[in-house]
Design an enzyme around this catalytic site. Structure first.
Site, PDB file in Angstrom:
ATOM      1  NE  ARG A  80     -10.711  -7.221  -5.207  1.00 45.75           N
ATOM      2  CZ  ARG A  80     -11.340  -6.649  -4.135  1.00 45.75           C
ATOM      3  NH1 ARG A  80     -10.594  -5.875  -3.377  1.00 45.75           N
ATOM      4  NH2 ARG A  80     -12.501  -6.290  -3.779  1.00 45.75           N
ATOM      5  CE1 TYR A 208     -10.487 -13.993  -7.784  1.00 41.89           C
ATOM      6  CE2 TYR A 208      -9.450 -11.884  -7.336  1.00 41.89           C
ATOM      7  CZ  TYR A 208     -10.547 -12.601  -7.608  1.00 41.89           C
ATOM      8  OH  TYR A 208     -11.945 -11.930  -7.730  1.00 41.89           O
ATOM      9  CE  LYS A 217     -11.810  -5.164  -9.238  1.00 38.85           C
ATOM     10  NZ  LYS A 217     -12.948  -4.282  -9.576  1.00 38.85           N
ATOM     11  CG  HIS A 237     -15.316  -0.712  -8.263  1.00 35.72           C
ATOM     12  ND1 HIS A 237     -15.537  -1.173  -6.785  1.00 35.72           N
ATOM     13  CD2 HIS A 237     -15.235  -1.758  -9.134  1.00 35.72           C
ATOM     14  CE1 HIS A 237     -15.613  -2.581  -7.173  1.00 35.72           C
ATOM     15  NE2 HIS A 237     -15.449  -2.749  -8.325  1.00 35.72           N
ATOM     16  CB  SER A 259     -16.161  -6.543  -4.808  1.00 31.96           C
ATOM     17  OG  SER A 259     -15.090  -5.524  -4.898  1.00 31.96           O
ATOM     18  CB  CYS A 261     -22.832  -4.762  -4.151  1.00 31.40           C
ATOM     19  SG  CYS A 261     -22.209  -4.914  -2.371  1.00 31.40           S
ATOM     20  CG  ASP A 286     -15.302  -4.314 -12.076  1.00 33.85           C
ATOM     21  OD1 ASP A 286     -15.957  -4.075 -11.099  1.00 33.85           O
ATOM     22  OD2 ASP A 286     -14.135  -4.407 -11.904  1.00 33.85           O
ATOM     23  NE  ARG A 375     -14.778 -12.730  -8.799  1.00 33.20           N
ATOM     24  CZ  ARG A 375     -15.003 -11.567  -8.632  1.00 33.20           C
ATOM     25  NH1 ARG A 375     -15.406 -10.718  -9.798  1.00 33.20           N
ATOM     26  NH2 ARG A 375     -15.064 -10.933  -7.728  1.00 33.20           N
TER      27      ARG A 375
HETATM   28  C1  OXD Z   1     -13.913  -6.895  -7.630  1.00 33.21           C
HETATM   29  C2  OXD Z   1     -14.020  -7.267  -9.068  1.00 33.21           C
HETATM   30  O1  OXD Z   1     -13.337  -7.664  -6.814  1.00 33.21           O
HETATM   31  O2  OXD Z   1     -14.567  -6.801  -9.983  1.00 33.21           O
HETATM   32  O3  OXD Z   1     -14.466  -5.699  -7.341  1.00 33.21           O
HETATM   33  O4  OXD Z   1     -13.484  -8.501  -9.139  1.00 33.21           O
HETATM   34 MN    MN Z   2     -15.015  -4.932  -9.004  1.00 40.19          MN
END
Ligand code: OXD
Ligand code: MN
Length: 593
Positions: A80, A208, A217, A237, A259, A261, A286, A375
């Site tokens: 991002r 991306y 998002k 989130h 993100s 974590c 998420d 990913r």
């Molecule tokens: C983030 C995702 O970047 O979930 O938070 O991809």
């Molecule tokens: Mn996320």
């Protein structure tokens, strides 16, 4: 497209607005053809074949990773881009200091020039999608126009995409308009614009996930958070998980971490053998949309239908469910390859990489074999711990809200807020070390309120006030907790084993919710006493446990001062109640010292 595209006429009688908008965009972007996505498996297979033929998608080992593919993005387009992401509200103050801002007219004009003629020779895909179960009153729809077949394939897994979504749009009469083009993937011509007042998104120059899968998002967090504020709900989130204890009671929790974590790992947690009888069910990993129910409780749906998760570190020990679910029907982005054409990433234990994420022969001198933000994309139903409660149109009732970050110091393993108002301060004070999910320096502590720093589509001051109001509407509000799995000792070693053992911490929370376990009243909040945490079967030194559940007073004092300065950054929009909570903690700290 190899076969004839679907025509508008072949689709049900959809809202005229969608068709008018598609025609306008086509006139601007000049695609060679327009394809309305119906979301069928035949369509998906055709798109995949096309991408494989063009060399953009690589089939992986069909024996060990059936129907899995590797996609390599442009090396400069791997995360991002928060510095290129804008919230374009009429008034700059409404976007707040937490967002980059441009006036909507200026942003629109700038984007118009980027989009002009950008789809020449390409296919324009119309991707209708629904965020949330199709029959849920809480679901919201959008249409993404994109020139990337990779985006279509991902949206097909991440959302309820296609004809059914279009039918729902016709019923709703409104939808979020998302326009996306990969452009030339030039970082100098890359922008992600949000117009929350117009329910619109424009994204140019990136393929991306977080920049290009606009349902995720951009819609489900930035636009939805803005909408949620005016409609009286929350777009967060957060993962959503169901926890069943040995007595057979199931409680649902929602947890917000920045993100990378560990939200996906926690959502799919496998109870350790030393905690027999426990089960964990995944609703989402998420994003949570939370609504106050008629019963005074907070109810949650997962607006997504798939997972777009971080691959490195995934193995049988860290997340067996994720490991199993990505062994078939998955798209891998920016992982490495083994000699057997299997995907490989750091932490995959088995095999060795021969080709790195950029397609070069692997050489450790070039850095990790898989990109740290590589990913997987899979349908949520592939997850062995997936719960069909995720399909419930009314969602699941939430007993506890959990916030946390990645903090080497200060934040204890777990504590409970004294009230909803205190909980909002705790959530607003979340700080975490930055990760590879966004472009920029990794490992720097930054404030990330509610783990929503990159995702709240309006001024944080107003957002905190909205959170406080939500609490007033809940007769049976969830309890609020803060966790930190990442505390380290002076030698840099993690103090808590993490992963499956995190269930012990969740157990304490659920016992708190049921009023069955005690806590000590610390300045920071309510902390478990050593005897309150179930640590049978895990090797942990009592001294380490004591360290994990304690907070150095001087460090807390510093933190309070920093949080105050941070909150002051939102000026008069910061609710006074948050300063009152800070003062109260300060007073408690003085009486304790
Ligand atoms: C983030 C995702 O970047 O979930 O938070 O991809
Ligand atoms: Mn996320």
């Amino acid at each position: 497209m190899a076969s004839a595209p679907h025509t508008l006429a072949s689709l049900p009688d959809i809202s005229k607005n969608v068709a008018t908008w598609v025609a306008e965009v086509a006139a601007l972007t000049q695609p060679e053809r327009v394809h309305w996505c119906d979301g069928s498996t035949a369509e998906r297979d055709r798109l995949r074949e096309d991408l494989v033929r063009r060399g953009e998608l690589r089939p992986l080992n069909p024996e060990t990773f059936p129907r899995c593919y590797l996609y390599r993005s442009d090396p400069a387009d791997v995360a991002r881009v928060e510095h290129l992401t804008f919230v374009c509200t009429q008034s700059q103050e409404d976007a707040g200091p937490n967002n980059n801002w441009l006036a909507p007219a200026a942003a629109r004009a700038q984007m118009r020039e980027l989009f002009r003629g950008c789809m020449r020779g390409r296919t324009l895909y119309v991707v209708p999608y629904c965020m949330g179960p199709l029959d849920s009153p809480y679901a919201r729809c959008g249409v993404e126009i994109t020139d990337s077949a990779y985006v279509v394939l991902n949206m097909g897994m991440m959302t309820r995409m296609g004809r059914a979504a279009l039918e729902r749009i016709a019923l709703d009469g409104s939808f979020v308009r998302g326009l996306h083009s990969t452009g030339e993937l030039d970082p100098a011509r890359r922008f992600i614009m949000h117009y929350p007042e117009e329910l619109a998104i424009e994204s140019f120059g990136s393929g991306y996930g977080g920049n290009a899968l606009l349902g995720k998002k951009c819609h489900a967090l930035r636009i939805a958070s803005f909408q949620a504020r005016s409609e009286g709900w929350l777009a967060e989130h957060m993962l959503i998980a169901g926890l069943q204890n040995p007595a057979g009671e199931t409680h649902y929790v929602a947890a917000a971490f920045p993100s990378s974590c560990g939200k996906t790992n926690l959502a799919m947690l496998i109870p350790p053998e030393s905690l027999p009888g426990w089960k964990v069910f995944t609703i989402g990993d998420d994003i949570a949309w939370l609504q106050p129910g008629d019963d005074g409780r907070l109810w949650a749906i997962n607006p997504e239908a798939g997972y777009f998760g971080v691959v490195p570190g995934t193995n049988r020990a860290t997340n067996r469910n994720a490991f199993d679910m990505i062994s078939h029907d998955a798209i891998f982005t920016n992982v490495a390859l083994t000699a057997d054409n299997e995907p490989w990433w750091e932490g995959r234990k088995k095999h060795v990489p021969v080709t790195d994420w950029r397609g070069r022969p692997y050489d450790a001198a070039n850095g990790p074999a898989a990109h740290p933000n590589s990913r997987f994309t899979v349908a949520a139903t592939q997850n062995p711990s997936y719960s069909t409660a995720a399909e419930d149109p009314h969602g699941v009732p939430i007993s506890a809200l959990i916030f946390g970050g990645r903090r080497r110091e200060l934040a204890p393993l777990v504590y409970e807020a004294r009230s909803w108002q205190h909980g909002v301060l705790v959530a607003a004070s979340v700080a975490s070390e930055t990760t590879a999910a966004a472009t920029g320096q990794v490992g720097v502590v930054r404030r990330d309120p509610m783990a929503m720093k990159p995702f709240t589509g309006y001024n944080f001051g107003d957002y905190f006030a909205h959170w406080l109001r939500m609490g007033q509407r809940l007769a049976h509000a969830p309890r609020i907790f803060h966790v930190n799995w990442f505390r380290q000792n002076a030698a840099g070693q993690y103090l808590w084993p993490g992963y499956g053992e995190n269930l012990r911490v969740l157990h304490w929370m659920l016992e708190r919710c049921a009023g069955r376990v005690g806590a000590q009243d610390g300045a920071i909040g309510l902390l478990p006493r050593p005897q309150d945490l179930n640590v049978t079967g895990v090797e942990i030194d009592p001294a380490v446990l004591a360290e994990l559940t304690s907070v150095p007073a001087s460090a807390l004092q510093r933190e309070l001062a920093e949080v105050r300065v941070y909150l002051q950054g939102f000026g008069a929009r910061t609710p006074v109640a948050l300063y009152e909570e800070l003062d109260q903690i300060g007073r408690r700290l003085e009486t304790q010292v």
